[in-house]
Enzyme design. Structure first.
Site, PDB file in Angstrom:
ATOM      1  N   GLU A 117      54.419  47.930  30.310  1.00  0.00           N
ATOM      2  CA  GLU A 117      54.652  46.874  31.289  1.00  0.00           C
ATOM      3  C   GLU A 117      53.494  45.878  31.259  1.00  0.00           C
ATOM      4  OE1 GLU A 117      55.193  49.638  34.441  1.00  0.00           O
ATOM      5  OE2 GLU A 117      53.113  49.502  35.136  1.00  0.00           O
ATOM      6  N   LYS A 119      50.274  43.576  32.557  1.00  0.00           N
ATOM      7  CA  LYS A 119      49.091  43.685  33.417  1.00  0.00           C
ATOM      8  C   LYS A 119      48.894  42.328  34.090  1.00  0.00           C
ATOM      9  CE  LYS A 119      44.280  45.146  33.612  1.00  0.00           C
ATOM     10  NZ  LYS A 119      43.852  44.012  34.456  1.00  0.00           N
ATOM     11  N   GLU A 177      51.308  44.395  42.695  1.00  0.00           N
ATOM     12  CA  GLU A 177      50.393  43.257  42.545  1.00  0.00           C
ATOM     13  C   GLU A 177      50.922  42.045  43.305  1.00  0.00           C
ATOM     14  OE1 GLU A 177      46.847  42.273  39.959  1.00  0.00           O
ATOM     15  OE2 GLU A 177      47.984  44.117  40.304  1.00  0.00           O
ATOM     16  N   LYS A 319      44.112  44.992  26.649  1.00  0.00           N
ATOM     17  CA  LYS A 319      43.790  43.620  27.028  1.00  0.00           C
ATOM     18  C   LYS A 319      43.996  42.659  25.849  1.00  0.00           C
ATOM     19  CE  LYS A 319      41.808  42.854  30.638  1.00  0.00           C
ATOM     20  NZ  LYS A 319      40.573  43.320  31.280  1.00  0.00           N
TER      21      LYS A 319
END
Length: 671
Positions: A117, A119, A177, A319
């Site tokens: 998924e 970030k 989030e 990342k």
């Protein structure tokens, strides 16, 4: 590392502890990030590397043993029933491969299934539902306790106040989030700028700052959104699905928003493909992300893998290369765009941003430099997203050297030495040498040849590119000195095409004063204004010598247009080109209006395809007769002239009751 940073390892370790504590306090408590995430990550990884060599230095106070900042005193504190831990980060494919290997070794599994998924770059939140009702919402805080932001969360329309399903657990803590869509962020900043209010640096800061407002009425005005992606406390445990993917599907059934950009992955190859797939579409996503997350899909396997003190062992954040980085401003130059816009550009010490080495970044305009207070010698944060030109986001002012120099906007164009002007109410400064400036040359020639200007058929962008690149044409006046041989030698031209272009250039000498004025490309002077100027002054030299006060007497010419015209005409380079054009044999007719009582002062709108003429030809006929031709239908429209395939303008006219006529009826009015 700055020049006064510690050099031996023990001192460096102590320095990192203190510096990271300062940065975390600013980020989590004060909501004022001092560094881009990539810089913080670099320092934190350096700390971990030192601790790997000297594990005896690690204490319970070490930053590696906790998640980060404490809750703000202004909010009530909420203890998380299940800690909100952060995730370990991977920056290289090798780290992802090692993560997969560790999971398989611990579980004695040949193959694994992972939930992949996004970030999100927002603020982590825990929503506590009891018997389906939202009772508490808390920020991550230090992972053990956070801030009670329930009142603010309830203002976010994406978050349900009551879950919609019969099979609802007694207690459900939804982790997710809070973020802001890019379009909402940009709109909010535009509105703030119009009101003279402070603008947010990025969507993450905007989301965090909005959610942590003490006055929930302010939060309610901010366009916040939410995605659910995790689980905290749960009662009874029997409600728990078998996999993470099933949990997210259950969330959707409960009415919770879940991001659709997710996938179950069954191998390292699929994981890396997912990473690349999201990277390819990253710049087109409607929100900011800084990576993707992989979680072991099975909850039973997650439980076996367990947690470290800081992060779960069953999940990893992969990342992307940083889209922001720190570097130094070596100088500030200005560039001249195709329309004469003067753009300040920072020359930077080379820095890697988004996988690309950046050495220049736009500063947009003089006002932006002043607003951000960018100076030569400053340490700045530079952002790059996709194909967007890198820009300076902010200045790290606590790193400013004593000899940092302020930027002064030049008064002369660096390309042609014409004076630089900045009209009232415009943020952009511009070179006034529109007909002469090398940077504006191609755009000026294309506009000059346009069918509504000098109407030079066959002189398109590709031909203009060759003429300029081969130094055959520098100004529009040079077009009338072109020879047959020079044109015939151009790529894909040939003798016949060259002959046709020569004829078109020669034919363009017979035109109207209005078309000639429009062809000059004076800023803010469109076709209608050019016609008004031609009718008023009757000659080019009379217009060239007109002052601002005289220009203001012309129909529909206001201060901005008058200033633009005088600035253009006062530039010696432009006057020289105009004189050369006039000397080339221009015959500029002044069209006399044949006023028709039936249409004079009336407003017409044209739509569709006419049987015997183009819309441009119909427009010319109406304007010569004293009518005004508008681009849209309103209550003030007197007639809509509709041809075949008329579109929304016809529909709007019928809704407003505006008379609709055809070409024949229009011609009858003009008789």
């Amino acid at each position: 590392m700055s020049s006064n940073s510690p050099t031996n390892l023990a001192e460096r370790y102590a320095f990192l502890q203190a510096e990271l504590a300062r940065l975390e306090h600013a980020y989590y408590v004060l909501d004022n990030p001092l560094l881009p995430d990539i810089e913080y990550d670099r320092l934190y990884r350096e700390l971990l590397d030192i601790e790997a060599v000297h594990p005896e230095w690690v204490t319970s106070e070490s930053l590696s043993q906790r998640v980060g900042g404490a809750a703000l005193k202004e909010f009530d504190s909420v203890t998380h029933a299940v800690p909100m831990l952060s995730l370990n980060n991977a920056f290289e494919d090798a780290e992802l491969i090692a993560f997969d290997r560790r999971c398989r070794e611990v579980l004695h599994a040949e193959h694994m299934a992972y939930a992949g998924e996004l970030k999100f770059d927002g603020l982590a939140i825990s929503l506590r539902y009891e018997n389906g009702l939202l009772v508490t919402a808390a920020t991550r805080g230090d992972g053990a306790s956070g801030e009670d932001v329930t009142a603010n969360i309830k203002t976010i329309r994406a978050i349900p106040l009551k879950l919609t399903r019969k099979n609802i657990p007694q207690v459900l803590e939804v982790r997710g989030e809070v973020f802001m869509y890019l379009k909402d962020f940009e709109k909010m900043n535009r509105q703030a700028a119009e009101l003279g209010e402070k603008e947010f640096a990025n969507p993450r800061n905007a989301a965090a700052g909005s959610l942590r407002q003490l006055d929930s009425k302010i939060t309610a005005k901010r366009p916040l959104s939410f995605f659910a992606y995790g689980l905290g406390a749960l009662e009874p445990q029997s409600w728990l699905p078998k996999t993470h993917e099933e949990l997210l599907n259950a969330y959707i059934e409960l009415g919770l928003p879940v991001c659709s950009e997710r996938k179950v992955l069954h191998s390292v190859q699929e994981i890396l493909a997912f990473y690349s797939e999201i990277d390819d579409k990253r710049d087109s996503l409607p929100y900011d992300i800084d990576g993707v997350v992989y979680k072991v899909n099975s909850f039973a396997e997650q439980a076996k893998l367990g947690f470290a003190s800081r992060a779960p062992r069953f999940a990893l954040a992969h990342k992307y290369p940083a889209q922001e980085a720190l570097t130094t401003v070596l100088g500030i130059d200005v560039q001249v765009g195709r329309t004469g816009a003067i753009t300040p550009v920072a020359r930077l010490a080379p820095v890697e941003v988004g996988g690309v080495t950046v050495t220049n970044a736009t500063l947009h305009n003089e006002d932006e430099i002043k607003r951000k207070d960018v100076r030569i010698g400053d340490t700045v944060s530079v952002r790059r997203a996709g194909d967007v030109i890198p820009e300076v986001v902010s200045v790290i002012k606590d790193r400013r050297p004593a000899d940092a120099k302020e930027f002064q906007m030049p008064s002369r164009c660096p390309v042609c030495d014409s004076h630089i002007e900045r009209l009232a109410d415009e943020a952009v400064a511009r070179c006034s040498g529109g007909l002469f400036c090398g940077a504006q040359r191609k755009q000026a020639l294309i506009h000059f040849a346009h069918r509504r200007a000098m109407d030079i058929e066959g002189l398109g962008e590709k031909i203009v590119d060759q003429l300029v690149d081969q130094n055959l044409v520098r100004t529009p006046a040079d077009l009338y000195r072109l020879g047959f041989t020079a044109l015939a030698n151009l790529e894909r031209m040939g003798e016949k095409s060259a002959d046709n272009l020569i004829k078109a250039i020669n034919q363009s000498r017979n035109t109207t004063l209005a078309r000639f004025i429009f062809a000059l490309g004076i800023r803010h002077v469109g076709e209608t204004t050019a016609k008004d100027l031609a009718n008023h002054y009757q000659s080019m030299h009379a217009l060239m010598d007109a002052g601002v006060e005289d220009l203001l007497t012309v129909k529909d010419v206001g201060p901005v247009v008058a200033d633009s015209i005088t600035s253009f005409m006062q530039e010696a380079h432009n006057r020289e080109v105009i004189e050369q054009l006039l000397a080339s044999g221009m015959r500029l007719a002044v069209e006399e209006k044949v006023i028709s009582a039936a249409v004079a002062g009336k407003t017409f709108v044209l739509t569709g395809t006419f049987p015997t003429m183009t819309r441009d030809e119909a427009k010319d006929l109406l304007e010569k007769a004293g009518a005004k031709v508008a681009g849209s239908v309103s209550k003030k429209t007197d007639y809509v002239v509709a041809g075949t395939d008329a579109g929304s303008k016809l529909t709007k006219a019928e809704e407003l009751g505006v008379p609709v006529i055809d070409e024949a009826a229009m011609l009858d009015l003009l008789k």
